[in-house]
Design a protein around this motif. Structure first.
Motif, mmCIF file in Angstrom:
data_model
loop_
_atom_site.group_PDB
_atom_site.id
_atom_site.type_symbol
_atom_site.label_atom_id
_atom_site.label_comp_id
_atom_site.label_asym_id
_atom_site.label_seq_id
_atom_site.Cartn_x
_atom_site.Cartn_y
_atom_site.Cartn_z
ATOM 1 N N LEU B 90 30.853 40.681 36.361
ATOM 2 C CA LEU B 90 29.741 40.222 35.534
ATOM 3 C C LEU B 90 30.118 38.957 34.784
ATOM 4 C CD1 LEU B 90 28.772 43.708 34.185
ATOM 5 C CD2 LEU B 90 27.162 42.186 35.326
ATOM 6 N N PHE B 106 23.708 38.207 30.419
ATOM 7 C CA PHE B 106 24.471 38.493 31.622
ATOM 8 C C PHE B 106 23.743 38.059 32.877
ATOM 9 C CE2 PHE B 106 28.145 41.019 30.440
ATOM 10 C CZ PHE B 106 27.851 41.337 29.129
ATOM 11 N N GLY B 107 24.526 37.669 33.872
ATOM 12 C CA GLY B 107 24.000 37.516 35.205
ATOM 13 C C GLY B 107 23.835 38.886 35.838
ATOM 14 N N GLN B 108 23.284 38.913 37.042
ATOM 15 C CA GLN B 108 23.007 40.189 37.702
ATOM 16 C C GLN B 108 24.237 40.810 38.331
ATOM 17 O OE1 GLN B 108 19.559 39.067 40.193
ATOM 18 N NE2 GLN B 108 18.409 40.474 38.912
#
Lengths: 112, 115
Positions: B90, B106-108
């Protein structure tokens, strides 16, 4: 001692119940505090920031106790959709300059 | 829309190979972070960067490398020296300590599997 400690649970509660999570942090210089929610196999998402005076967002209430260095999250009238892992996050503005510390998370399951 | 993007979503690596995970943000955030999450475990910090051209090791930096040549980008390389790289990675960003450190976005995530 870990920077942020949480009871991992799991907490299993019926719909409509009230549930509370606690989190303790070790660095008294910590400045910012947050609760995140993480669904299974997804990224964490901000649930709410935690302010010194305490704050509420609908069914969710967050409290900060600086003297005792703990943070709490209260969920009232639990819904099935509240089932997730709840992460406590603390920002350190001391020597590690803004690093974020995550607790291991508390798992909540709400059953019908 | 502003946000933080990780790619790829799934990545398979042969043992002994280096792989690079991409993380890009257009939130104008100074701080960026890389975390690793293993099943049933919390997030562990690999590297973080508070400003361009500077980064710090986290708790589990061995076997990983990063760069921060641009504010928007913070790629993570998982090297062959990382003995157990299979995990969920992450990337996150925040305004950073110089601006009061708001929440992290956060990114995925990238699921890396060694085959």
């Amino acid at each position: 001692r870990k920077e942020v400690e949480q009871d991992p649970g799991p907490f299993n509660v019926p719909e409509g119940a009230t549930v509370a999570f606690n989190c303790t942090y070790s660095n008294s210089a910590s400045q910012s505090f947050f609760w995140y929610r993480q669904d299974c196999r997804k990224e964490p998402k901000l649930l709410m920031s935690v302010y010194s005076s305490g704050n509420e967002d609908g069914r969710f209430t967050a409290q900060l106790n600086r003297a005792s260095q703990y943070i709490s999250l209260l969920i009232r009238d639990s819904k099935l959709s509240d089932s997730a892992t709840y992460l406590c996050v603390v920002n350190d503005r001391g020597s590690t300059l803004g690093r974020l510390y995550f607790g291991r998370g508390t798992q909540l399951t709400v059953w019908p | 829309d502003g946000g933080i993007t990780q790619s790829p979503k799934y990545l398979f690596r042969k043992e002994g190979q280096n792989v690079t995970l991409s993380c890009e943000q257009n939130l104008n955030h100074d701080a960026m972070y890389w975390y690793r999450q293993d099943p049933g475990q919390g997030l562990r910090l690999i590297y973080y960067s508070q400003i361009v051209n500077d980064f710090q090791k986290g708790d589990i930096a061995e076997g990983y490398s990063v760069s921060r040549e641009k504010k928007e980008s913070f790629p993570l390389t998982v090297t062959s020296a990382q003995k157990n790289p299979t995990a969920f990675y992450l990337c996150a960003s925040s305004t950073g300590s110089l601006r009061g450190n708001t929440e992290a976005f956060f990114g995925q995530g990238t699921r890396l599997t060694v085959v």
